[in-house]
Design a protein around this motif. Structure first.
Motif, PDB file in Angstrom:
ATOM      1  N   GLN A   1       0.831  -1.204   0.000  1.00 20.45           N
ATOM      2  CA  GLN A   1       0.000   0.000   0.000  1.00 20.45           C
ATOM      3  C   GLN A   1       0.868   1.257   0.000  1.00 20.45           C
ATOM      4  OE1 GLN A   1      -2.533  -0.405   3.423  1.00 20.45           O
ATOM      5  NE2 GLN A   1      -3.401  -2.375   2.731  1.00 20.45           N
ATOM      6  N   TYR A   2       1.934   1.204   0.815  1.00 17.42           N
ATOM      7  CA  TYR A   2       2.840   2.345   0.879  1.00 17.42           C
ATOM      8  C   TYR A   2       3.498   2.605  -0.467  1.00 17.42           C
ATOM      9  CZ  TYR A   2       7.426   4.519   1.591  1.00 17.42           C
ATOM     10  OH  TYR A   2       8.553   5.300   1.457  1.00 17.42           O
ATOM     11  N   PHE A   3       4.072   1.556  -1.053  1.00 14.97           N
ATOM     12  CA  PHE A   3       4.878   1.762  -2.259  1.00 14.97           C
ATOM     13  C   PHE A   3       4.011   2.148  -3.456  1.00 14.97           C
ATOM     14  CE2 PHE A   3       7.474   0.409  -5.924  1.00 14.97           C
ATOM     15  CZ  PHE A   3       8.644   1.084  -5.631  1.00 14.97           C
ATOM     16  N   MET A   4       2.840   1.511  -3.582  1.00 20.11           N
ATOM     17  CA  MET A   4       1.997   1.836  -4.728  1.00 20.11           C
ATOM     18  C   MET A   4       1.380   3.231  -4.615  1.00 20.11           C
ATOM     19  SD  MET A   4       0.112  -1.726  -5.840  1.00 20.11           S
ATOM     20  CE  MET A   4      -0.562  -2.112  -4.232  1.00 20.11           C
ATOM     21  N   SER A   5       1.461   3.836  -3.419  1.00 18.89           N
ATOM     22  CA  SER A   5       0.982   5.211  -3.253  1.00 18.89           C
ATOM     23  C   SER A   5       2.076   6.237  -3.503  1.00 18.89           C
ATOM     24  CB  SER A   5       0.411   5.383  -1.840  1.00 18.89           C
ATOM     25  OG  SER A   5       1.448   5.301  -0.873  1.00 18.89           O
ATOM     26  N   ARG A   6       3.312   5.768  -3.728  1.00 20.23           N
ATOM     27  CA  ARG A   6       4.412   6.704  -3.971  1.00 20.23           C
ATOM     28  C   ARG A   6       4.247   7.366  -5.336  1.00 20.23           C
ATOM     29  NH1 ARG A   6       5.842   8.335   0.412  1.00 20.23           N
ATOM     30  NH2 ARG A   6       3.722   7.587   0.750  1.00 20.23           N
ATOM     31  N   SER A   7       4.585   8.650  -5.350  1.00 18.94           N
ATOM     32  CA  SER A   7       4.559   9.413  -6.609  1.00 18.94           C
ATOM     33  C   SER A   7       5.706  10.406  -6.603  1.00 18.94           C
ATOM     34  CB  SER A   7       3.217  10.136  -6.753  1.00 18.94           C
ATOM     35  OG  SER A   7       3.092  11.153  -5.770  1.00 18.94           O
ATOM     36  N   LEU A   8       5.856  11.093  -7.724  1.00 19.87           N
ATOM     37  CA  LEU A   8       6.937  12.085  -7.810  1.00 19.87           C
ATOM     38  C   LEU A   8       6.721  13.231  -6.830  1.00 19.87           C
ATOM     39  CD1 LEU A   8       7.315  12.231 -11.696  1.00 19.87           C
ATOM     40  CD2 LEU A   8       8.910  11.197 -10.091  1.00 19.87           C
ATOM     41  N   GLU A   9       5.493  13.471  -6.451  1.00 22.91           N
ATOM     42  CA  GLU A   9       5.198  14.582  -5.565  1.00 22.91           C
ATOM     43  C   GLU A   9       5.423  14.214  -4.104  1.00 22.91           C
ATOM     44  OE1 GLU A   9       4.540  17.659  -6.413  1.00 22.91           O
ATOM     45  OE2 GLU A   9       4.761  17.095  -8.528  1.00 22.91           O
ATOM     46  N   ASN A  10       4.999  13.026  -3.705  1.00 23.40           N
ATOM     47  CA  ASN A  10       5.074  12.694  -2.275  1.00 23.40           C
ATOM     48  C   ASN A  10       6.318  11.901  -1.888  1.00 23.40           C
ATOM     49  OD1 ASN A  10       4.620  10.084  -3.110  1.00 23.40           O
ATOM     50  ND2 ASN A  10       2.449  10.019  -2.473  1.00 23.40           N
ATOM     51  N   ASN A  11       7.216  11.712  -2.817  1.00 21.50           N
ATOM     52  CA  ASN A  11       8.403  10.902  -2.496  1.00 21.50           C
ATOM     53  C   ASN A  11       9.677  11.620  -2.931  1.00 21.50           C
ATOM     54  OD1 ASN A  11       9.579   8.651  -1.355  1.00 21.50           O
ATOM     55  ND2 ASN A  11       9.551   7.454  -3.239  1.00 21.50           N
ATOM     56  N   ARG A  12       9.753  12.898  -2.631  1.00 25.52           N
ATOM     57  CA  ARG A  12      10.937  13.665  -3.024  1.00 25.52           C
ATOM     58  C   ARG A  12      12.164  13.307  -2.199  1.00 25.52           C
ATOM     59  NH1 ARG A  12       9.897  17.829  -6.458  1.00 25.52           N
ATOM     60  NH2 ARG A  12       7.703  18.350  -6.790  1.00 25.52           N
ATOM     61  N   ARG A  13      11.952  12.668  -1.039  1.00 27.26           N
ATOM     62  CA  ARG A  13      13.112  12.301  -0.226  1.00 27.26           C
ATOM     63  C   ARG A  13      13.969  11.225  -0.896  1.00 27.26           C
ATOM     64  NH1 ARG A  13      10.180   8.970   4.775  1.00 27.26           N
ATOM     65  NH2 ARG A  13       9.154   7.375   3.489  1.00 27.26           N
TER      66      ARG A  13
END
Length: 900
Positions: free
Chosen positions: A357-369
């Motif tokens: 659930q965590y990984f499939m919700s990752r996007s360019l906007e919410n995973n800038r770290r």
């Protein structure tokens, strides 16, 4: 939050930091010499000590090492992005940190931060990167550094890393562990399985949440044994993982025994063209070793399968793959027929739903770290992000940013995600327990944990025991190894509705394998063989091949041997013979001469006829006892002689009868007695005739001892010698029966028989007859000397013919009797020969001496009349005259005196 992590080292109003930067190589020189890496590999560039990395702030910082990129080509450190092994695993650490920092129970009021580095799947590069973790622990001498105003510089202290999560490859972990132990920084790996890392003396700060390959090697050995294989080859990729795994398998197999290594082949790190064809040829040198234990990377596995297909060996090799093969589809893509039946092993794991659930919700906007996420995005969606100054590749579509992982691209959780999460939690629980012990009443990090002492933290890490992300316990042994828990897979093409990997068992310190669920090439359910030598058949012993305990030659236990154990043949006892399959001995059948045997019927028939004939002669002589012919034949000696002939016939029945003490006693007594009586009487007669005529040549006085009484006395004296010898024999060796197992013991034990017989050897039989033979020869000599007696005078001529014929019979008997000593029918032939010879000799005596007399008595009684008596002088003169007279036509005839 800083993504690049380029923190300035010194703050000085007008002073450049060049001197400090130039100082770094000099400060690190002892470190590089200590770790054994050439000084030339150290780059003085600042970027190598503040590498491209992810930096997450926190009260306590953990290090992270992940193979974000593959090994680069020659001269380049990093290559293409590794989506699963790199990004998935690294994001698992970020996910675990988020979970821990959001847990109010675990490390309350303490935030975990991270410094995450890319190893690029290269051990030397990873070592350079990991220097970041030890910056804060290096004591820097800044006494000679001054700002332009004369004040000392303000030096920012690098963040202190209390523990490192990683690395992935064993070779990388080994290299990094060498430097981290110098600074007492605990390391917890999520994927390194080399047995070498279990050495607590060399890698004392290293722990891992995956079991070492020594457990994996034990599990693979148990699989091999469960499949009934004892002869396998090993195949390893060059490097710590492959070589250590194979070495562990070989060592465990040597210690356990029962499995031999046919070939141990190593795949070079950079194989030359045709290298894999050579590997297949070498494996085929021991073609019986169909099982191949393979510790190799994915590329090498694929190329091995391709080479086997080119060699047209589909279905020949039976692979047992390590966790590097596991349940992956990439190594066997388009090579499914070659991989069919392959048994593979993977540490027991589960898919973590929360991470999905965590990984499939990752996007360019919410995973800038994640500084590598944009690169992952382009690779995963096969698109291109626009960047200032970079022209878009016309062959690739533009990324919109609205793509979704798992929807617009394929997604499957990487297998080691669980272990990454468990590794982070292991350090978190250790820090939590340490905080409770050292800072019982403190919120946040207290002075006792600032800084965190590495060796103490290691003790807490080794002491953790909690339920991991998959619900299984996470704990470490004294060497920092996790317990061995594996799933066993088999790649099947005909099972269920689609080909794929199917779980066929588990290993947790011991193997549980469902053999009935296994399928091999073509859907065959029977387990193929991978053995050096096939099991020996019953009755065959193993002759081991020197130096290879699993190989042997099968040798039949021949002759009278039986199989004592799998390595030994023993002779059966004398009274036994091997059973048909030669696994034991059984009693040898006991035989004796049966009455219905041809060997007994013929001699018995002859003897019966002889007895009847002898009885008829005796009856005739008794009936006509006072007639001239009976009186002239010497009635007394005739009855003695006929008694001997009767006993000779009678011995046949004793020789055929079942041996017993009484039968054996009578055999000894009568075997030689009948002949002794017969030939003693004949010898007495011929001696009397010889002496009469010899005496007559000298004087007219008769010789002594020619009366009937004297003749009987002489005869009984001669007979008594035989009787005395037999009774001495009785006294020395009492008669008894024996079972002779040696006489009928031919090369084929199935024909072996024990013979029930009397204790009379061939030699004892001859000795028993020897006295009779002496009498026979002596009688023959006298018969020869008496040959000049007129043919019409007394019995000299008939006795002579009788003795000549008898000698011929017994001369024929000797070669037959002794010539059959090696025959399997020896007892029957010798018994028949002996009895027939005796019956023939008795028949000759009976026929030549008495049948003419009986014929005259019965059929020509007119000739059985009294002739005139003549004196002894007249008889001698008549005999002398007959010797001097030439009677070619038989004209001269002298009538004998039949009263002599």
């Amino acid at each position: 939050m800083t993504s690049s992590g380029h923190a300035p080292l010194s703050l000085c109003p007008d002073v450049a930091t060049g001197r400090l930067v130039a100082l770094w190589p000099r400060l690190l020189l002892p470190l590089w010499i200590w770790t054994g890496d050439p000084l030339g590999q150290v780059r003085a560039s600042h970027q190598h000590f503040q590498p491209h990395s992810i930096k997450l702030p926190g009260d306590i910082t953990l290090g992270g090492l992940f193979p974000i990129h593959a090994r680069g080509p020659h001269g380049v450190n990093c290559g293409e992005l590794k989506k699963e092994k790199g990004i998935h695993r690294m994001e698992a650490m970020l996910y675990a940190l988020d979970q821990i920092n959001g847990d109010a129970e675990l490390l309350p009021n303490i935030t975990l931060g991270a410094r995450i580095l890319d190893t690029c799947s290269r051990d030397t590069y990873a070592l350079e990167q990991s220097l970041t973790f030890v910056q804060a622990l290096i004591q820097k001498d800044t006494s000679d550094i001054r700002c332009s105003n004369g004040e000392p510089p303000l030096i920012r202290k690098p963040e202190r890393v209390v523990g490192v999560i990683g690395a992935s490859a064993s070779s990388v972990s080994i290299m990094v562990a060498n430097i981290l132990r110098l600074f007492e920084i605990p390391q917890v790996s999520y994927a390194s399985t080399a047995p070498e890392l279990s050495d607590n003396n060399r890698y004392d700060f290293f722990s891992r949440v995956v079991p070492p390959d020594s457990y994996q090697a034990q599990a693979m050995l148990d699989i091999v044994k469960a499949l009934g294989w004892n002869y396998v080859s090993t195949l390893a990729s060059e490097g710590n993982y492959g070589e250590s795994g194979v070495e562990a398998f070989m060592q465990i197999s040597r210690e356990a025994g029962g499995v031999c290594i046919a070939q141990s082949v190593k795949i070079p790190r950079e194989p030359a063209e045709g290298e894999f064809d050579k590997i297949i040829k070498r494996l085929m040198e021991t073609s019986n070793a169909r099982g191949v234990i393979i510790f190799a990377n994915e590329d090498d596995i694929k190329r091995v399968l391709e080479a086997a297909r080119q060699a047209n060996l589909t279905g020949h090799f039976l692979f047992v793959g390590s966790d590097s093969w596991g349940a992956k589809s990439s190594p066997i893509a388009e090579l499914e027929d070659m991989a069919e039946g392959a048994v593979t092993i993977l540490p027991k794991r589960a898919s973590i739903d929360g991470f999905d659930q965590y990984f499939m919700s990752r996007s360019l906007e919410n995973n800038r770290r994640n500084i590598w996420f944009a690169e992952f995005w382009e690779d995963d969606f096969r698109c291109k992000l626009t960047r200032p100054g970079i022209k878009l590749d016309p062959d690739k579509k533009k990324c919109t940013g609205g793509e979704r992982i798992g929807q617009d691209s394929s997604y499957e959780q990487e297998g080691k995600v669980q272990f990454v999460i468990d590794a982070v939690y292991a350090v978190a629980y250790a820090l939590h327990n340490m905080h409770q012990d050292l800072c019982p009443n403190s919120h946040g990090v207290c002075s006792s944990m600032d800084p965190v002492e590495g060796r103490l933290l290691l003790d807490y890490i080794r002491a953790v025991n909690f339920n991991g992300s998959a619900g299984t316990s996470v704990l470490f042994n004294e060497n920092g190894d996790a317990p061995g828990r594996y799933d066993i897979f088999q790649f099947q093409m005909t099972n269920h509705s689609h080909p794929g990997y199917h779980v066929i068992g588990q290993w947790t310190n011991n193997l549980r394998l469902n053999l009935e669920e296994m399928q091999w090439s073509g859907g065959d359910k029977s387990v193929p063989e991978s053995i050096c030598s096939f099991p020996c058949k019953p009755g065959e012993r193993k002759k081991m091949v020197k130096g290879v305990p699993c190989c042997w030659h099968c040798e039949l236990c021949d002759g009278y041997q039986y199989q004592l154990d799998e390595f030994t043949c023993e002779m059966c006892p004398t009274d036994m013979r091997p059973v048909p399959n030669r696994t034991a001995c059984c009693p040898t059948p006991i035989i004796k001469l049966e009455w219905n045997s041809p060997w007994a019927l013929v001699p018995a028939s002859l003897a019966m006829l002889g007895i009847l004939a002898t009885s008829a002669v005796v009856a005739t002589f008794i009936r006509f006892n006072d007639t001239p012919i009976v009186r002239a034949s010497g009635r007394e000696l005739s009855y003695v002689l006929l008694t001997g002939i009767f006993l000779i016939y009678l011995i046949t029945f004793l020789m055929i009868a079942e041996p017993g003490v009484v039968v054996c006693a009578f055999r000894r007594l009568l075997l030689g007695l009948g002949m002794a009586i017969t030939y003693s009487a004949m010898l007495t007669k011929t001696n009397r005739i010889y002496r009469i005529f010899e005496q007559g040549k000298k004087s007219v006085t008769p010789p002594k001892f020619i009366s009937p009484t004297s003749q009987l006395a002489i005869t009984f004296i001669l007979i008594s010698v035989q009787v005395l010898g037999v009774f001495v024999w009785f006294a020395v060796v009492p008669p008894h029966t024996i079972i002779d197992y040696e006489e009928l013991r031919p090369p084929n034990p199935d024909l072996a028989r024990g013979i029930l017989k009397c204790d009379m050897s061939d030699l004892s039989i001859i000795c028993c007859l020897s006295y009779s033979i002496v009498l026979m020869v002596t009688c023959t000599v006298y018969a020869v000397k008496s040959r000049g007696v007129p043919e019409t005078f007394n019995e000299a001529k008939p006795i002579g013919f009788t003795m000549y014929t008898t000698c011929i019979v017994w001369l024929a008997f000797v070669p037959i009797f002794f010539g059959t000593a090696q025959s399997t029918e020896k007892m029957f032939i010798q018994t028949a020969t002996l009895t027939v010879s005796m019956s023939l000799s008795a028949s000759v005596s009976l026929g030549m001496l008495y049948m003419p007399k009986v014929y005259v008595i019965v059929f020509h009684p007119e000739q059985n009349v009294q002739k005139r008596k003549r004196s002894f002088k007249a008889v001698v003169q008549a005999a002398t005259l007959s010797q001097k007279t030439d009677k070619p036509n038989g004209d001269t005839k002298i009538e004998p005196d039949r009263t002599q």
